[in-house]
Design a protein around this motif. Structure first.
Motif, PDB file in Angstrom:
ATOM      1  N   TYR A  94      32.792  12.567  85.573  1.00 21.58           N
ATOM      2  CA  TYR A  94      33.223  11.531  84.617  1.00 21.58           C
ATOM      3  C   TYR A  94      32.044  10.737  84.034  1.00 21.58           C
ATOM      4  N   GLY A  95      30.813  11.084  84.425  1.00 17.19           N
ATOM      5  CA  GLY A  95      29.635  10.400  83.883  1.00 17.19           C
ATOM      6  C   GLY A  95      29.519   8.959  84.353  1.00 17.19           C
ATOM      7  N   ILE A  96      29.919   8.704  85.608  1.00 16.15           N
ATOM      8  CA  ILE A  96      29.873   7.339  86.150  1.00 16.15           C
ATOM      9  C   ILE A  96      28.736   7.222  87.164  1.00 16.15           C
ATOM     10  N   LYS A  97      27.984   6.142  87.054  1.00 10.06           N
ATOM     11  CA  LYS A  97      26.853   5.923  87.973  1.00 10.06           C
ATOM     12  C   LYS A  97      27.380   5.630  89.374  1.00 10.06           C
ATOM     13  N   THR A  98      26.521   5.864  90.388  1.00  5.94           N
ATOM     14  CA  THR A  98      27.023   5.779  91.770  1.00  5.94           C
ATOM     15  C   THR A  98      26.062   5.070  92.709  1.00  5.94           C
ATOM     16  N   VAL A  99      26.661   4.314  93.625  1.00  4.51           N
ATOM     17  CA  VAL A  99      25.925   3.759  94.767  1.00  4.51           C
ATOM     18  C   VAL A  99      26.679   4.253  96.001  1.00  4.51           C
ATOM     19  N   ILE A 100      26.085   5.196  96.718  1.00  3.05           N
ATOM     20  CA  ILE A 100      26.784   5.838  97.828  1.00  3.05           C
ATOM     21  C   ILE A 100      26.157   5.379  99.147  1.00  3.05           C
ATOM     22  N   GLY A 101      26.976   4.696  99.969  1.00  6.13           N
ATOM     23  CA  GLY A 101      26.515   4.268 101.278  1.00  6.13           C
ATOM     24  C   GLY A 101      27.058   5.158 102.378  1.00  6.13           C
ATOM     25  N   THR A 102      28.056   5.955 102.042  1.00  2.75           N
ATOM     26  CA  THR A 102      28.679   6.834 103.037  1.00  2.75           C
ATOM     27  C   THR A 102      27.633   7.783 103.615  1.00  2.75           C
ATOM     28  N   SER A 103      27.657   7.943 104.928  1.00  4.29           N
ATOM     29  CA  SER A 103      26.655   8.793 105.580  1.00  4.29           C
ATOM     30  C   SER A 103      27.097  10.252 105.584  1.00  4.29           C
ATOM     31  N   GLU A 111      20.034  17.415  97.058  1.00  6.30           N
ATOM     32  CA  GLU A 111      19.337  18.178  96.011  1.00  6.30           C
ATOM     33  C   GLU A 111      20.327  18.746  94.988  1.00  6.30           C
ATOM     34  N   THR A 112      21.445  19.295  95.501  1.00  2.23           N
ATOM     35  CA  THR A 112      22.443  19.896  94.606  1.00  2.23           C
ATOM     36  C   THR A 112      23.039  18.831  93.680  1.00  2.23           C
ATOM     37  N   PHE A 113      23.368  17.662  94.243  1.00  2.00           N
ATOM     38  CA  PHE A 113      23.912  16.585  93.400  1.00  2.00           C
ATOM     39  C   PHE A 113      22.847  16.099  92.404  1.00  2.00           C
ATOM     40  N   LYS A 114      21.609  16.016  92.877  1.00  2.00           N
ATOM     41  CA  LYS A 114      20.531  15.507  92.001  1.00  2.00           C
ATOM     42  C   LYS A 114      20.367  16.410  90.763  1.00  2.00           C
ATOM     43  N   LYS A 115      20.451  17.726  90.990  1.00  2.00           N
ATOM     44  CA  LYS A 115      20.312  18.663  89.867  1.00  2.00           C
ATOM     45  C   LYS A 115      21.353  18.375  88.786  1.00  2.00           C
ATOM     46  N   GLN A 116      22.605  18.225  89.248  1.00  2.00           N
ATOM     47  CA  GLN A 116      23.694  17.949  88.297  1.00  2.00           C
ATOM     48  C   GLN A 116      23.455  16.627  87.571  1.00  2.00           C
ATOM     49  N   MET A 117      22.991  15.615  88.313  1.00  2.00           N
ATOM     50  CA  MET A 117      22.826  14.294  87.716  1.00  2.00           C
ATOM     51  C   MET A 117      21.644  14.269  86.757  1.00  2.00           C
ATOM     52  N   ASP A 118      20.600  15.029  87.084  1.00  2.00           N
ATOM     53  CA  ASP A 118      19.459  15.116  86.168  1.00  2.00           C
ATOM     54  C   ASP A 118      19.904  15.756  84.850  1.00  2.00           C
ATOM     55  N   GLU A 119      20.737  16.799  84.957  1.00  2.00           N
ATOM     56  CA  GLU A 119      21.221  17.449  83.739  1.00  2.00           C
ATOM     57  C   GLU A 119      21.974  16.477  82.850  1.00  2.00           C
ATOM     58  N   LYS A 120      22.705  15.552  83.498  1.00  2.00           N
ATOM     59  CA  LYS A 120      23.506  14.582  82.731  1.00  2.00           C
ATOM     60  C   LYS A 120      22.770  13.264  82.509  1.00  2.00           C
ATOM     61  N   GLN A 121      21.517  13.183  83.026  1.00  2.00           N
ATOM     62  CA  GLN A 121      20.736  11.931  82.920  1.00  2.00           C
ATOM     63  C   GLN A 121      21.521  10.756  83.491  1.00  2.00           C
ATOM     64  N   LEU A 122      22.107  10.984  84.672  1.00  2.00           N
ATOM     65  CA  LEU A 122      23.008  10.010  85.280  1.00  2.00           C
ATOM     66  C   LEU A 122      22.318   9.331  86.472  1.00  2.00           C
ATOM     67  N   THR A 252      19.958  -1.602  90.026  1.00  2.00           N
ATOM     68  CA  THR A 252      18.949  -0.576  89.749  1.00  2.00           C
ATOM     69  C   THR A 252      19.558   0.682  89.138  1.00  2.00           C
ATOM     70  N   VAL A 253      20.719   1.123  89.634  1.00  2.00           N
ATOM     71  CA  VAL A 253      21.267   2.382  89.070  1.00  2.00           C
ATOM     72  C   VAL A 253      21.623   2.222  87.593  1.00  2.00           C
ATOM     73  N   MET A 254      21.862   0.983  87.166  1.00  2.00           N
ATOM     74  CA  MET A 254      22.169   0.763  85.744  1.00  2.00           C
ATOM     75  C   MET A 254      20.976   1.148  84.863  1.00  2.00           C
ATOM     76  N   THR A 255      19.777   1.187  85.471  1.00  2.00           N
ATOM     77  CA  THR A 255      18.569   1.504  84.691  1.00  2.00           C
ATOM     78  C   THR A 255      18.044   2.916  84.997  1.00  2.00           C
ATOM     79  N   LEU A 256      18.714   3.653  85.879  1.00  2.00           N
ATOM     80  CA  LEU A 256      18.214   4.967  86.300  1.00  2.00           C
ATOM     81  C   LEU A 256      18.885   6.100  85.538  1.00  2.00           C
ATOM     82  N   ASN A 257      18.187   7.258  85.468  1.00  2.00           N
ATOM     83  CA  ASN A 257      18.842   8.450  84.908  1.00  2.00           C
ATOM     84  C   ASN A 257      18.647   9.658  85.829  1.00  2.00           C
ATOM     85  N   THR A 258      18.545   9.359  87.129  1.00  2.00           N
ATOM     86  CA  THR A 258      18.431  10.420  88.130  1.00  2.00           C
ATOM     87  C   THR A 258      19.046   9.916  89.440  1.00  2.00           C
ATOM     88  N   LEU A 259      19.126  10.808  90.433  1.00  2.00           N
ATOM     89  CA  LEU A 259      19.664  10.415  91.741  1.00  2.00           C
ATOM     90  C   LEU A 259      18.503  10.133  92.700  1.00  2.00           C
TER      91      LEU A 259
END
Ligand code: NDP
Ligand SMILES: O=C(O)C1=N[C@H](C(=O)O)C[C@H](O)C1
Length: 268
Positions: A94-103, A111-122, A252-259
């Motif tokens: 859905y193109g929504i930024k994330t703050v994940i605390g869940t362990s 790495e797999t999630f980061k690849k997807q997020m880099d593609e979407k600049q999320l 901070t995530v509001m200014t980021l485009n990667t994971l």
């Protein structure tokens, strides 16, 4: 003209960390809680469920419906390991930024999630621990590992925690690994007389998990040398200890485009 507030959805809002996060949002003027995600209580008000009359946000049991209805800027997740991954995937879709605390995220999954997020600049962060002191403990342990490669990590948590070892202990071991000469600790012929006695093995180091009522979240890193022992310790006395890091991560995530994986990577 007033600035727009950051719209937040919290998943796991009835839980120990989720409910603390809801309170933190309520006292932070720049944040607005626009909905929560739970697996129960569809359509109810989270303020009523938490007995917090100042809080008014609807509960959604379907995360996609929540995203379509309230269009948040950021999802904050404090649920359970498998659920957190599903929620992160939905947020990416859905193109929504994330703050994940869940362990429970492995470095391969990150790495797999980061690849997807880099593609979407999320922008997003997965942080095994949001307490500033815990992050410092990890960094100091990693620094010390260069001089003391014999290390045992003892993490101690409340007895309602579902995963072991803790995400913090694993992240500590990963950071230590980058500075520690690889070695298998202990006597080469050591034998466990009761299975598990020597704890879990990570790259030749040992991690021990203690679970007791009365504890919140604590960790010791013991580094042994010739005739000396360095002990580093951090204690979270309550769950507010994590909130400075959660609020900082949202900003901070509001200014980021990667994971980013680990709060230490966004702290000055
Ligand atoms: N990064 C950090 O600094 C910290 C991370 N954590 C991590 O956060 C996570 C949560 O910890 P904690 O708050 O103690 O756990 P809790 O069990 O107190 O909270 C988890 C919440 O998630 C709810 N839940 C379960 N399934 C779903 C679902 N499908 N959708 C939405 N909500 C769901 C649970 O409901 P129900 O109870 O009905 O099952 C519960 O309310 C853990 O992974 C923990 O390790 C914890 C502390 C600090
Ligand atoms: O479940 C907890 O309580 C905690 N979980 C996180 C972890 O697994 O490291 C962070 C903190 O230790 C508290």
């Amino acid at each position: 003209m007033s600035e727009e507030r950051t719209k937040l959805v919290v998943a796991g809002a009835r839980g120990r960390m989720g409910s603390e996060t809801v309170k933190m949002i309520a006292r932070t003027p720049e944040f607005e809680l626009v909905g929560v995600v739970d697996h129960k209580y569809e359509g109810e008000n989270i303020g009523d469920l938490l007995n917090l009359s100042s809080i008014d946000a609807k509960v959604y049991t379907d995360i996609e419906q929540c995203f379509s209805s309230v269009k948040p800027d950021v999802l904050i997740d404090f649920t359970h390991p498998e659920i957190g991954k599903q929620h992160l995937q939905a947020a990416i879709d859905y193109g929504i930024k994330t703050v994940i605390g869940t362990s429970g995220f492995t470095s391969e999954e990150v790495e797999t999630f980061k690849k997807q997020m880099d593609e979407k600049q999320l922008g997003g962060i997965i942080a095994p621990n949001f307490a500033i002191g815990a992050v410092l403990l990890m960094k100091f342990s990693s620094m010390a590992a260069k001089y003391f490669p014999d290390i045992e990590i003892i993490e101690m948590h409340h007895d309602q925690k579902k995963d072991a070892p803790s995400g913090t202990a694993v992240k500590t071991a990963e950071l230590v690994q980058t500075n520690r000469e690889q070695k298998h600790q202990g006597h080469p012929e050591e034998k466990e007389l009761i299975p598990g006695a020597r704890g879990a093995e990570f790259d030749g180091m040992r991690i021990h998990s203690v679970r007791l009522p009365g504890l919140i979240a604590h960790q010791e890193v013991l580094l042994g040398g010739d005739g000396e022992l360095l002990t580093l310790r951090h204690d979270s006395m309550n769950r507010q200890s994590f909130m400075t890091g959660v609020a900082y991560s949202v900003r901070t995530v509001m200014t980021l485009n990667t994971l980013i994986y680990g709060l230490e990577n966004i702290l000055d």
